[in-house]
Scaffold this active site. Structure first.
Site, mmCIF file in Angstrom:
data_model
loop_
_atom_site.group_PDB
_atom_site.id
_atom_site.type_symbol
_atom_site.label_atom_id
_atom_site.label_comp_id
_atom_site.label_asym_id
_atom_site.label_seq_id
_atom_site.Cartn_x
_atom_site.Cartn_y
_atom_site.Cartn_z
ATOM 1 N N ASP A 106 0.843 -1.191 0.000
ATOM 2 C CA ASP A 106 0.000 0.000 0.000
ATOM 3 C C ASP A 106 0.881 1.245 0.000
ATOM 4 O O ASP A 106 2.034 1.199 0.433
ATOM 5 C CB ASP A 106 -0.881 0.041 1.252
ATOM 6 C CG ASP A 106 -1.863 -1.116 1.287
ATOM 7 O OD1 ASP A 106 -2.159 -1.677 0.216
ATOM 8 O OD2 ASP A 106 -2.321 -1.454 2.399
HETATM 9 N N1 URA Z 1 -1.283 -5.903 3.836
HETATM 10 C C1 URA Z 1 -1.755 -4.641 3.843
HETATM 11 O O1 URA Z 1 -2.791 -4.353 4.424
HETATM 12 N N2 URA Z 1 -1.057 -3.703 3.207
HETATM 13 C C2 URA Z 1 0.108 -3.941 2.563
HETATM 14 O O2 URA Z 1 0.710 -3.014 2.002
HETATM 15 C C3 URA Z 1 0.585 -5.264 2.564
HETATM 16 C C4 URA Z 1 -0.129 -6.233 3.211
#
Ligand code: URA
Length: 241
Positions: A106
């Site tokens: 993310d």
């Molecule tokens: N899980 C999440 O919620 N975000 C990420 O970036 C990776 C795994």
């Protein structure tokens, strides 16, 4: 490797378009094994011949494998009109290989991100049938308990009804705010955040520490990257057959 036209090799390596490298070659700027070559249609072995262009040795290879310590605020995409991408952080000589991130973190997540132009490895690492483990560190708003560990071990149900595979949750500190590590074996959208939501808690900080046999090199500052070592590459290939 088969012999290739000099102009194709140089263009692939980012020294210009075919037309441009043809002109550079014609001007006598290119040597192959010590001799000036003016005809860019000359065939060379880019792995074995010593090719020098304008005094710079051409380090030819097909693939590049990069470990990045992804910073928060940057997206895991190859290009975007408005936002900075992890590819924007690469030096020109690495970006010319046109690598892409393996999966996504993310925008606000930091940590280990593999970036490569080896589409086959990328695909195999992401394939659900390979169950490549991914380990994260997270700060959590709320008290993480033994019962959360048990829930994660069974697999939890996400907001869209999807039942996750079992995950290994380790509590580092439990309190009003908790610190944890978690290993998951799949990669659904916002998976870690949504797993905690399903047990009524919120992830406030997330960092990926490991992916399969790869561990984030702690020497890499946020935003820095390096190429994988031969040992890391070998381990990666054997975990994703
Ligand atoms: N899980 C999440 O919620 N975000 C990420 O970036 C990776 C795994």
């Amino acid at each position: 490797m088969a012999r290739e036209r000099l102009d194709k090799v140089l263009a692939n390596m980012g020294y210009g378009t075919r037309k441009e490298v043809k002109a550079i070659t014609k001007s006598g700027e290119v040597t192959v094994n010590g001799s000036i070559v003016k005809d860019s249609s000359t065939h060379v072995n880019p792995y074995e011949d010593e090719i020098i262009i304008s005094g710079e040795r051409v380090n030819y290879r097909e693939y590049i494998y990069i470990m990045m310590h992804k910073p928060p605020g940057v997206i895991s995409a190859t290009e975007d009109r408005n936002l900075e991408t992890v590819i924007d952080l690469l030096e020109y000589e690495d970006a010319i290989f046109k690598p892409a991130p393996v999966g996504r973190l993310d925008k606000d997540t930091e940590g280990l991100l593999l970036i490569t132009n080896d589409g086959d490895l990328n695909h195999r690492l992401l394939s659900p049938k390979n169950h490549v483990p991914k380990k994260y560190y997270a700060d959590i708003d709320g008290k993480v308990t033994e019962s959360d560990i048990a829930e994660f071990k069974k697999g939890v149900v996400l907001d869209d009804g999807y039942e996750t595979m079992p995950a290994e949750l380790t509590i580092l500190e439990a309190g009003e705010k908790s610190k944890i590590e978690v290993v998951i074996y799949e990669g659904k959208y916002h998976q870690v955040k949504r797993m905690f939501e399903s047990v009524g808690k919120k992830v406030t900080y997330l960092k990926r520490l490991e992916m399969g046999p790869l561990k984030l090199d702690e020497e890499l500052e946020i935003g820095e990257y390096r190429e994988l070592t031969d040992e890391e590459l070998e381990a990666l290939f054997s975990c994703a057959k």
